[in-house]
Motif scaffolding. Sequence first.
Motif, short mmCIF file in Angstrom:
data_model
loop_
_atom_site.label_atom_id
_atom_site.label_comp_id
_atom_site.label_asym_id
_atom_site.label_seq_id
_atom_site.Cartn_x
_atom_site.Cartn_y
_atom_site.Cartn_z
N HIS A 1 0.79 -1.22 0.00
CA HIS A 1 0.00 0.00 0.00
C HIS A 1 0.83 1.28 0.00
O HIS A 1 0.32 2.34 0.34
N PRO B 1 2.21 4.35 -1.92
CA PRO B 1 1.85 4.97 -3.20
C PRO B 1 3.02 4.89 -4.18
O PRO B 1 4.18 5.02 -3.78
N ASN C 1 4.00 5.33 -8.73
CA ASN C 1 3.59 5.63 -10.09
C ASN C 1 3.93 4.47 -11.02
O ASN C 1 4.84 3.68 -10.72
N ALA D 1 -7.53 -2.90 -11.39
CA ALA D 1 -6.92 -2.29 -10.21
C ALA D 1 -7.60 -0.95 -9.94
O ALA D 1 -6.96 0.10 -9.97
N ASP E 1 -8.51 0.55 -7.39
CA ASP E 1 -8.06 1.31 -6.23
C ASP E 1 -6.63 1.83 -6.36
O ASP E 1 -6.11 2.43 -5.42
N PHE E 2 -6.01 1.60 -7.52
CA PHE E 2 -4.66 2.14 -7.73
C PHE E 2 -4.72 3.66 -7.67
O PHE E 2 -5.47 4.30 -8.42
N SER E 3 -3.93 4.25 -6.79
CA SER E 3 -4.04 5.69 -6.54
C SER E 3 -2.86 6.49 -7.08
O SER E 3 -2.83 7.73 -6.95
N GLY E 4 -1.90 5.82 -7.68
CA GLY E 4 -0.75 6.53 -8.24
C GLY E 4 -1.06 7.11 -9.60
O GLY E 4 -2.20 7.07 -10.09
N ASP F 1 -2.06 -2.51 -6.77
CA ASP F 1 -1.81 -1.71 -5.57
C ASP F 1 -1.61 -2.58 -4.32
O ASP F 1 -1.13 -2.10 -3.30
N GLN F 2 -1.95 -3.86 -4.41
CA GLN F 2 -1.78 -4.78 -3.27
C GLN F 2 -0.45 -5.52 -3.30
O GLN F 2 -0.14 -6.26 -2.37
#
Length: 329
Positions: A3, A5, A7, A32, A34-37, A116-117
């Motif tokens: 988790h 962050p 890119n 994905a 929930d990928f926040s990058g 993201d995991q």
Amino acid sequence: MAHQPFNIMIVGQSGRLQYEAVLFAASLRRFAPDFSGRLFVATPQPGTNWDKDPSLRNQSVLQALSDLDAEILPFESRAFGQSYPYGNKIEALLAMPEGERFVFFDTDTLITGPIDQVPFEFHRPSASLRREGTWPKPTLYGPDMAGIWRALYDRFGLDFETSQDTTQPENYWKRYLYFNAGFFFGACPRAFGQRFLEYAVSIRDDLPPALIGQSLDPWLDQISLPLVIHSFGGARDVLPEGQLDGDISCHYRSFPLLYARESDAVVAALEEVTAPNKIKKVLKQYEPMKRMIYQGRGAKVRALFDRDNLPRREQALRNKIKSAGFWMR
């Protein structure tokens, strides 16, 4: 370590890679969510190292990438370009945000799960282990494999002994640090990219005597990458097995190879991601995607092979597909 962050960077340019970039971005957003990058599509700019303008100019591709929240990242090709396009992945790193964790993927990759995991250890870089013993190929009169690799570590003042997997026999390729450059990751793209560039250019322009007779094209990036990873304290088995190049990503290389050897789950993921009309209209501009995905040629390739009994070497797959008249790239 999960988790954090980070890119993602892929390379996109005119031709095949632009359509693969749309497919990559669509698969990332689907599997994905929930990928926040940030997703960067690094794009080489025209210049003296390119015969033709390599930049992204297809408006439907650019719109699709924008709709998928991908950011275009222009970069200059100062050391490579047309003569060695694999160098794009090296030079593009220098345009990425400094000090921000990154994962690079070859554009011919599908994301098939929650990336993201993945428990990346960015301070211990690593890369894809889905590879064959493609380099080096020692000659009759030497040096042997150990001598070739030792010369490279010596060139850059690196400890050769600690890079070896001593459970493997001497002069067997798996003993030596060797990756597929289809993905790699690290703590800072600019620091990683600067060292990658330094090592690759040094090998290319001032060939160590031990490498005389060895091919650098297309292997230069995969020769340099282990040295870079080792120099930053990275290693082979940093990631849990079966995630990248497994349940969470697939480096398919080409659509005939994807349909020939990948799992039913990967094929289902591909067909789900490419089904929406907005994506379909873009991807059908590229003949191999049009024929393989939308006109059924992929299913014909798949029928040629038993996934439980595939040839050990990729070249055998290619030969059988070509013999059947189904190869496209």
